[in-house]
Design an enzyme around this catalytic site. Structure first.
Site, short mmCIF file in Angstrom:
data_model
loop_
_atom_site.label_atom_id
_atom_site.label_comp_id
_atom_site.label_asym_id
_atom_site.label_seq_id
_atom_site.Cartn_x
_atom_site.Cartn_y
_atom_site.Cartn_z
N LYS A 74 6.54 44.23 46.55
CA LYS A 74 7.36 44.34 45.35
C LYS A 74 7.84 45.78 45.22
O LYS A 74 7.04 46.73 45.27
CB LYS A 74 6.49 43.96 44.15
CG LYS A 74 7.23 43.26 43.06
CD LYS A 74 6.20 42.71 42.08
CE LYS A 74 6.84 42.16 40.86
NZ LYS A 74 5.83 41.83 39.85
C1 E4P Z 1 7.21 40.12 37.24
O1 E4P Z 1 6.94 40.00 38.40
C2 E4P Z 1 6.43 40.88 36.26
O2 E4P Z 1 5.11 40.98 36.72
C3 E4P Z 1 6.34 40.22 34.91
O3 E4P Z 1 6.96 38.96 34.89
C4 E4P Z 1 6.65 41.11 33.76
O4 E4P Z 1 6.47 40.38 32.59
P1 E4P Z 1 6.25 41.05 31.16
O5 E4P Z 1 7.60 41.42 30.63
O6 E4P Z 1 5.61 39.97 30.35
O7 E4P Z 1 5.36 42.24 31.37
#
Ligand code: E4P
Length: 218
Positions: free
Chosen positions: A83
């Site tokens: 990522k």
């Molecule tokens: C995506 O890969 C992120 O880990 C995640 O969906 C972020 O979500 P949040 O806005 O609830 O922190």
């Protein structure tokens, strides 16, 4: 439609896998920090539990650092997806990792233009954050619609991974729009099963039979 769990909590992952609906997992530094455990060992432990793709995020912000950490994450297990944040340096790192056949998930996407750049860089997944856009009164699912039509128009291989999911309706709309994947917290996975008429209907069926005084075999 693939469903990934957005968590670094091993117990949640175990439950989700047990229900047979979890195709992969996404993590981020905040989610791993919440567990109070070491970074790489946590990603490794998740990758060992989950048969599908597991996204682990780089912590570096310069291209060399991200490429180095990306390689180290990818070395943990075959199903690790690296990522990378949507920055100029991040997308340079994505190009290099893609050339090395390492899968990538470009995170923190908030506009169609950003998604287009990630697709051009060769990202395996692009993660638009719908909930965080809704939080500032923008249209999270509108962004998904724009990105899905862009990937269709140009035949990009990049898969649209709906992230920052806040409620079951985000999942329903993701399906309607033809997104490839959605990643959701365990709580929302559990909510997908729920309907008050299912609960009351089951209670009624069981109570009616119990009132007869007979058993399953009787
Ligand atoms: C995506 O890969 C992120 O880990 C995640 O969906 C972020 O979500 P949040 O806005 O609830 O922190």
């Amino acid at each position: 439609m693939l469903l990934f769990l957005d968590t670094a909590d091993l117990e949640e992952i175990e439950n989700g896998l047990d229900w047979g609906m979890v195709d992969g997992v996404t993590t981020n530094p905040s989610l791993i920090a919440k567990q109070g455990k070491s970074y790489l060992p946590t990603v490794k432990a998740i990758a060992e539990m989950v048969p599908g793709p597991v996204s682990g995020e780089v912590l570096a912000t310069d291209r060399e650092g991200m490429i180095d950490q990306g390689r180290r994450l990818a070395d943990l297990a075959e199903n690790v997806v690296v990522k990378v944040p949507l920055t100029p340096e991040g997308l340079v790192a994505v190009r290099t990792l893609t050339e090395e056949e390492i899968e990538t998930n470009v995170t923190l996407c908030f506009s169609p233009a950003q998604a287009m750049l990630a697709a051009k860089a060769g990202a395996t997944y692009i993660s638009p954050f719908v909930g965080r856009l809704d939080d500032i009164s923008e249209d999270g699912m509108g962004l998904i619609e724009d990105i899905v039509s862009m990937t269709d128009n140009y035949g990009f291989d990049t898969q649209v991974l709906v992230a920052s999911v806040r409620h079951p309706q985000h999942i329903v709309q993701s399906v309607q729009l033809g997104a490839h994947v959605a990643t959701l917290p365990f709580k929302i996975l559990a909510q997908l099963y729920e309907h008050p008429l299912t609960t009351s209907g089951l209670d009624r069926f069981l109570a009616d039979w119990q009132a007869t005084g007979r058993s399953f075999d009787d």
